[in-house]
Design a protein around this motif. Sequence first.
Motif, mmCIF file in Angstrom:
data_model
loop_
_atom_site.group_PDB
_atom_site.id
_atom_site.type_symbol
_atom_site.label_atom_id
_atom_site.label_comp_id
_atom_site.label_asym_id
_atom_site.label_seq_id
_atom_site.Cartn_x
_atom_site.Cartn_y
_atom_site.Cartn_z
ATOM 1 N N TRP A 206 0.807 -1.209 0.000
ATOM 2 C CA TRP A 206 0.000 0.000 0.000
ATOM 3 C C TRP A 206 0.851 1.274 0.000
ATOM 4 O O TRP A 206 0.538 2.240 0.702
ATOM 5 C CB TRP A 206 -0.947 -0.021 1.191
ATOM 6 N N TYR A 301 -2.909 -4.557 0.673
ATOM 7 C CA TYR A 301 -4.295 -4.094 0.571
ATOM 8 C C TYR A 301 -4.978 -4.798 -0.586
ATOM 9 O O TYR A 301 -4.435 -4.859 -1.696
ATOM 10 C CB TYR A 301 -4.337 -2.580 0.359
ATOM 11 N N ARG A 306 -6.870 -5.415 4.786
ATOM 12 C CA ARG A 306 -5.493 -5.008 5.051
ATOM 13 C C ARG A 306 -4.798 -6.097 5.869
ATOM 14 O O ARG A 306 -5.361 -6.591 6.847
ATOM 15 C CB ARG A 306 -5.456 -3.682 5.816
#
Length: 405
Positions: A206, A301, A306
């Motif tokens: 991410w 992600y 997550r």
Amino acid sequence: MSRTVTLVLVDADGVPLGVLPAYDVPAPWWQEVADVVAGARSTHGVEVTVLRLLHTERPVPHGGAVGYLAQLAPSAPKLAELSALDPAVLTSIRTPEPLRAAWAQPGGPARSLRWAADELTRLGRGGFTGSQQRAWNLSTIWRLDPEEPAGSGTPVWLKQVPPFFRHEATVLRWLGREAPDLAPALLAADDHNGRMLLDHVPGDDWYGVDVTGRDTIAADQHRIQLASVPYAQSLVDRGVPDRRGALLTRTVVDTLVASGVDLSGVRRLLDDLDHRLAAIAGCGLPDTLVHGDLHPGNVRYDDGRRVLIDWGDAFVGHPAFDILRLSEGLTPDESTALVRSWAERWRSSRPGSDPESAVRLLRPLAALRNAAVYADFVNRIEPSERVFHRADVPHYLDEAARLAG
């Protein structure tokens, strides 16, 4: 930015064979070797396994001209284009190095792949095709794709870490019980040799996420940290580094002194550490499991899910270390908003605490700890790999001095 790669080749017994002509690869990151392996295949028609960094053109990562030691596959054809080795390089690769990682030695990756094959057989996962992804002093990573039927199934990841990161498997076992949705699934571990088999985590790292996304990461880690409070001592007992209170001071100071770095710029901070730690303790936050390197790139992600990865830097200590790392790279206003949201969670979880003051007091100490972490890496890895971390030590010492005022 790209790399111009030169490979010094050895066989499975470590016998030097020669040097391949240089070729270019697009990715600049020195520790990423998938394109190095692919480039040797496409440019020279040979299969290699990268063992370790030998030399770099630049004093700090990344890009530029880079030399690696690589093991030639036994099935490789005889190469006519190999050039002779420089005598200094020949001496360096023949000289034993006590700090060399197990996977940086000829035959080391093959031993780890055999271990992975045995574990996958035990798990009923069948055969695989391995592709090397990363090789440097902090880890080696292989992607293991199922062989049959071709193209089906999800990969498994083989990760091997040095002795000072072997507690990562312990942390992942604990996370697998207490927060399985937020951590990679540990399929198998060889604690003695630092090997781990990890289930695939879909999605992307991410990097570049905005402050709103970082706040969701902070909320996930808050949940983990709250769950870890009753387990702090048991995690330490099982090998997770203890960085609570005075132990943090002792570790940081001892490491920096042993490294021989110039501490004159942080002398006032060092002299005030006991007072500062007492004030931090007075802010009323508990010791927790700390990720230790909680930047967005260590979060996978995928469609709202997550997963926090790379727990090798984890320790037991003050929870504010993670929000300070997570707020790096933000504008002052964004950082303030992120810390404010983090503090509101902690005030809700620990009424009467003063999270903002804890962050303010810990900020220069976090930079000092970072300097000690990188100094410890330099102390524990072989000389040719120290270029990865050497510049970080003075950088964080300067940062600690600036933040301490």
